[in-house]
Design a protein around this motif. Structure first.
Motif, PDB file in Angstrom:
ATOM      1  N   GLU A  47       0.829  -1.202   0.000  1.00  0.00           N
ATOM      2  CA  GLU A  47       0.000   0.000   0.000  1.00  0.00           C
ATOM      3  C   GLU A  47       0.870   1.260   0.000  1.00  0.00           C
ATOM      4  OE1 GLU A  47      -3.925  -1.807   2.340  1.00  0.00           O
ATOM      5  OE2 GLU A  47      -2.304  -0.813   3.461  1.00  0.00           O
ATOM      6  N   ARG A  48       1.999   1.214   0.694  1.00  0.00           N
ATOM      7  CA  ARG A  48       2.925   2.352   0.681  1.00  0.00           C
ATOM      8  C   ARG A  48       3.478   2.578  -0.723  1.00  0.00           C
ATOM      9  NH1 ARG A  48       6.099  -0.406   5.544  1.00  0.00           N
ATOM     10  NH2 ARG A  48       4.452  -0.262   7.125  1.00  0.00           N
ATOM     11  N   GLU A  49       3.855   1.484  -1.378  1.00  0.00           N
ATOM     12  CA  GLU A  49       4.341   1.594  -2.758  1.00  0.00           C
ATOM     13  C   GLU A  49       3.285   2.254  -3.642  1.00  0.00           C
ATOM     14  OE1 GLU A  49       7.104  -2.478  -2.589  1.00  0.00           O
ATOM     15  OE2 GLU A  49       5.363  -2.364  -3.929  1.00  0.00           O
ATOM     16  N   HIS A  50       2.044   1.820  -3.487  1.00  0.00           N
ATOM     17  CA  HIS A  50       0.929   2.356  -4.282  1.00  0.00           C
ATOM     18  C   HIS A  50       0.808   3.866  -4.080  1.00  0.00           C
ATOM     19  CE1 HIS A  50      -3.026   2.124  -6.305  1.00  0.00           C
ATOM     20  NE2 HIS A  50      -3.389   3.064  -5.441  1.00  0.00           N
ATOM     21  N   GLU A  51       0.830   4.306  -2.833  1.00  0.00           N
ATOM     22  CA  GLU A  51       0.675   5.729  -2.542  1.00  0.00           C
ATOM     23  C   GLU A  51       1.840   6.541  -3.116  1.00  0.00           C
ATOM     24  OE1 GLU A  51      -1.919   7.328  -1.176  1.00  0.00           O
ATOM     25  OE2 GLU A  51      -2.898   5.373  -1.275  1.00  0.00           O
ATOM     26  N   TYR A  52       3.048   6.014  -2.989  1.00  0.00           N
ATOM     27  CA  TYR A  52       4.222   6.747  -3.471  1.00  0.00           C
ATOM     28  C   TYR A  52       4.256   6.821  -4.997  1.00  0.00           C
ATOM     29  CZ  TYR A  52       9.004   8.467  -3.604  1.00  0.00           C
ATOM     30  OH  TYR A  52      10.130   9.237  -3.814  1.00  0.00           O
ATOM     31  N   LEU A  53       3.950   5.705  -5.657  1.00  0.00           N
ATOM     32  CA  LEU A  53       4.033   5.655  -7.114  1.00  0.00           C
ATOM     33  C   LEU A  53       2.926   6.460  -7.780  1.00  0.00           C
ATOM     34  CD1 LEU A  53       6.109   4.108  -8.983  1.00  0.00           C
ATOM     35  CD2 LEU A  53       6.208   3.511  -6.563  1.00  0.00           C
ATOM     36  N   LYS A  54       1.823   6.672  -7.102  1.00  0.00           N
ATOM     37  CA  LYS A  54       0.760   7.493  -7.685  1.00  0.00           C
ATOM     38  C   LYS A  54       1.288   8.870  -8.062  1.00  0.00           C
ATOM     39  CE  LYS A  54      -2.529   7.270  -4.575  1.00  0.00           C
ATOM     40  NZ  LYS A  54      -3.847   7.445  -3.889  1.00  0.00           N
ATOM     41  N   ASN A  55       2.227   9.385  -7.293  1.00  0.00           N
ATOM     42  CA  ASN A  55       2.747  10.733  -7.510  1.00  0.00           C
ATOM     43  C   ASN A  55       4.105  10.759  -8.197  1.00  0.00           C
ATOM     44  OD1 ASN A  55       0.525  12.034  -6.206  1.00  0.00           O
ATOM     45  ND2 ASN A  55       1.406  11.492  -4.216  1.00  0.00           N
ATOM     46  N   HIS A  56       4.891   9.709  -8.028  1.00  0.00           N
ATOM     47  CA  HIS A  56       6.260   9.754  -8.538  1.00  0.00           C
ATOM     48  C   HIS A  56       6.490   8.910  -9.791  1.00  0.00           C
ATOM     49  CE1 HIS A  56       6.562  11.179  -4.374  1.00  0.00           C
ATOM     50  NE2 HIS A  56       7.590  11.885  -4.799  1.00  0.00           N
ATOM     51  N   LYS A  57       5.580   8.033 -10.131  1.00  0.00           N
ATOM     52  CA  LYS A  57       5.518   7.320 -11.423  1.00  0.00           C
ATOM     53  C   LYS A  57       6.642   6.309 -11.660  1.00  0.00           C
ATOM     54  CE  LYS A  57       1.828   9.655 -12.193  1.00  0.00           C
ATOM     55  NZ  LYS A  57       0.522   9.012 -11.956  1.00  0.00           N
ATOM     56  N   ILE A  77      12.785  -1.745  -8.582  1.00  0.00           N
ATOM     57  CA  ILE A  77      12.376  -0.736  -9.556  1.00  0.00           C
ATOM     58  C   ILE A  77      10.878  -0.899  -9.805  1.00  0.00           C
ATOM     59  CG2 ILE A  77      12.623   0.121 -11.911  1.00  0.00           C
ATOM     60  CD1 ILE A  77      15.473  -0.983 -11.907  1.00  0.00           C
ATOM     61  N   LEU A  78      10.141   0.195  -9.665  1.00  0.00           N
ATOM     62  CA  LEU A  78       8.694   0.176  -9.884  1.00  0.00           C
ATOM     63  C   LEU A  78       8.276   1.313 -10.811  1.00  0.00           C
ATOM     64  CD1 LEU A  78       9.130  -0.287  -6.473  1.00  0.00           C
ATOM     65  CD2 LEU A  78       6.833  -1.167  -6.846  1.00  0.00           C
ATOM     66  N   PHE A  79       7.269   1.033 -11.635  1.00  0.00           N
ATOM     67  CA  PHE A  79       6.617   2.036 -12.464  1.00  0.00           C
ATOM     68  C   PHE A  79       5.150   2.123 -12.045  1.00  0.00           C
ATOM     69  CE2 PHE A  79      10.169   0.605 -15.046  1.00  0.00           C
ATOM     70  CZ  PHE A  79      10.652   1.786 -15.613  1.00  0.00           C
ATOM     71  N   TRP A  80       4.524   3.235 -12.376  1.00  0.00           N
ATOM     72  CA  TRP A  80       3.085   3.347 -12.173  1.00  0.00           C
ATOM     73  C   TRP A  80       2.390   2.837 -13.425  1.00  0.00           C
ATOM     74  CZ3 TRP A  80      -0.290   3.656  -8.466  1.00  0.00           C
ATOM     75  CH2 TRP A  80      -1.614   3.962  -8.754  1.00  0.00           C
ATOM     76  N   ASP A  81       1.493   1.872 -13.258  1.00  0.00           N
ATOM     77  CA  ASP A  81       0.724   1.315 -14.365  1.00  0.00           C
ATOM     78  C   ASP A  81      -0.618   2.025 -14.434  1.00  0.00           C
ATOM     79  OD1 ASP A  81      -0.963  -0.251 -16.015  1.00  0.00           O
ATOM     80  OD2 ASP A  81       0.254  -2.026 -15.650  1.00  0.00           O
ATOM     81  N   ASP A  82      -0.800   2.878 -15.446  1.00  0.00           N
ATOM     82  CA  ASP A  82      -2.046   3.640 -15.569  1.00  0.00           C
ATOM     83  C   ASP A  82      -3.237   2.745 -15.869  1.00  0.00           C
ATOM     84  OD1 ASP A  82      -1.554   6.759 -15.535  1.00  0.00           O
ATOM     85  OD2 ASP A  82       0.163   5.874 -16.568  1.00  0.00           O
TER      86      ASP A  82
END
Length: 337
Positions: free
Chosen positions: A196-206, A239-244
């Protein structure tokens, strides 16, 4: 996340073009990765001897697939990753600092926690490893390598979108990597789970790299599990990306600077795995007989999903799925290979 098909989802490519696209992007990416990191392709095993210590224990509870061989002694195990094999190969093949290898890794994870859009029993990755110098064992070198991998991903996307105009409907991946530690994530969202932390961070940082995975945080729990005998828990990450399309943080790679004798000694004790000290591979490591390295794995099917705009990993690889997943995909017109 269980199997979820986004409302109104339609594949941008038909099945034939999907297969062609998978083949092309794999060639493009591995060529770009090899050029940026100075890696050379090698052959790799599908299985190793059980008692060699070369197989990956992952989080410690996943059961490897085992079998006997009629005309050989001992038991063989299908690899769960090639993290340890690669390091030994670099020694055997006489690779020098600054030079490395990459290979295809295929595994069976029968104890995968959940089968969903991103997780399958079948795992396919590019596994890579590179010899480094003692002075490279630092965060700056780790970050530089991460940025090269992200560059290879984004360059591959640019080429794919020029060849397949349909893919231009997908947003461009962010080339700018945001670096954050697992502890900083926990400090920011202590009430949330690591995912859930990853989700919140990646929403803004991509595009992000989360540093420090495997060791206990202030809460007493690690961000995620890591075996104690390949990554240095202070010099690794994801390494993580945001998946739209799926609206989620999308992990593409786990990697890190590997343990040296001192960090291996410490991590074996912390994790209660001192029994591994007597295995051939671990003896070599503790005696300083293996080169210092950095390495990781990059999901092939994950990258195919991301660059081809697929909502389910079964659209880009062949595996076995539960009945509920197959029903949902069939009702939504999503073809599982």
């Amino acid at each position: 996340m269980n199997c979820t098909i986004p409302e109104g989802y339609e594949s941008l490519l038909n099945v034939y073009d999907t297969q062609k696209g998978i083949s092309l992007l794999k060639r493009l990416f591995e060529d770009r990765l090899g050029a940026l990191l100075n890696l050379y392709r090698v052959s790799a095993p599908l299985f190793v001897e059980k008692d060699s210590g070369l197989n990956d224990n992952l989080n410690g509870y996943e059961r490897p697939v085992e079998f006997d061989i009629l005309h050989a002694e001992g038991t063989a195990q299908v690899v769960q990753s090639l993290a340890k094999w690669k390091r030994l190969a670099l020694k055997r093949y006489n690779f020098f600092p600054g030079k490395g290898l990459y290979t295809d890794m295929n595994a069976v994870r029968r104890d995968e926690d959940v089968l969903d859009n991103l997780h399958s029993v079948y795992v396919d990755k590019w596994d890579w490893e590179k010899v480094i110098l003692p002075e490279n064992r630092n965060i700056d070198y780790l970050k530089s390598t991460v940025m090269d991998i992200v560059r290879a991903v984004c360059d591959t996307q640019d080429t794919m979108q020029s060849i397949y105009p349909q893919l231009q409907k997908l947003p461009k991946l962010n080339r700018n990597v945001s670096f954050i530690t697992a502890q900083e994530l926990e400090d920011a969202w202590p009430e949330l789970t690591p995912k859930e932390r990853e989700h919140e961070y990646l929403k803004n940082h991509k595009t992000a790299f989360i540093i420090g995975i495997g060791g206990a945080l202030k809460s007493g729990k690690p961000h995620d599990g890591r075996a104690p005998d390949y990554d240095d828990w202070d010099l690794n990450g994801d390494i993580l990306f945001w998946d739209d399309l799926l609206e989620c943080a999308f992990e593409l790679s786990s990697m890190g600077i590997r343990v040296d004798p001192r960090s291996l000694d410490r991590q074996l004790t912390i994790s209660g795995c001192d029994d591994r000290r007597d295995l051939p591979y671990h003896k070599m490591l503790l005696n300083g007989e293996l080169p210092l390295t950095i390495g990781g794995g990059i999901g092939q099917s994950r990258l195919s999903m991301l660059l081809l705009g697929k909502c389910h990993i079964g659209e880009v690889q062949v595996s076995i799925w539960d009945g509920e997943t197959m029903k949902k995909c069939e009702e939504a017109g999503v073809m599982l290979l």
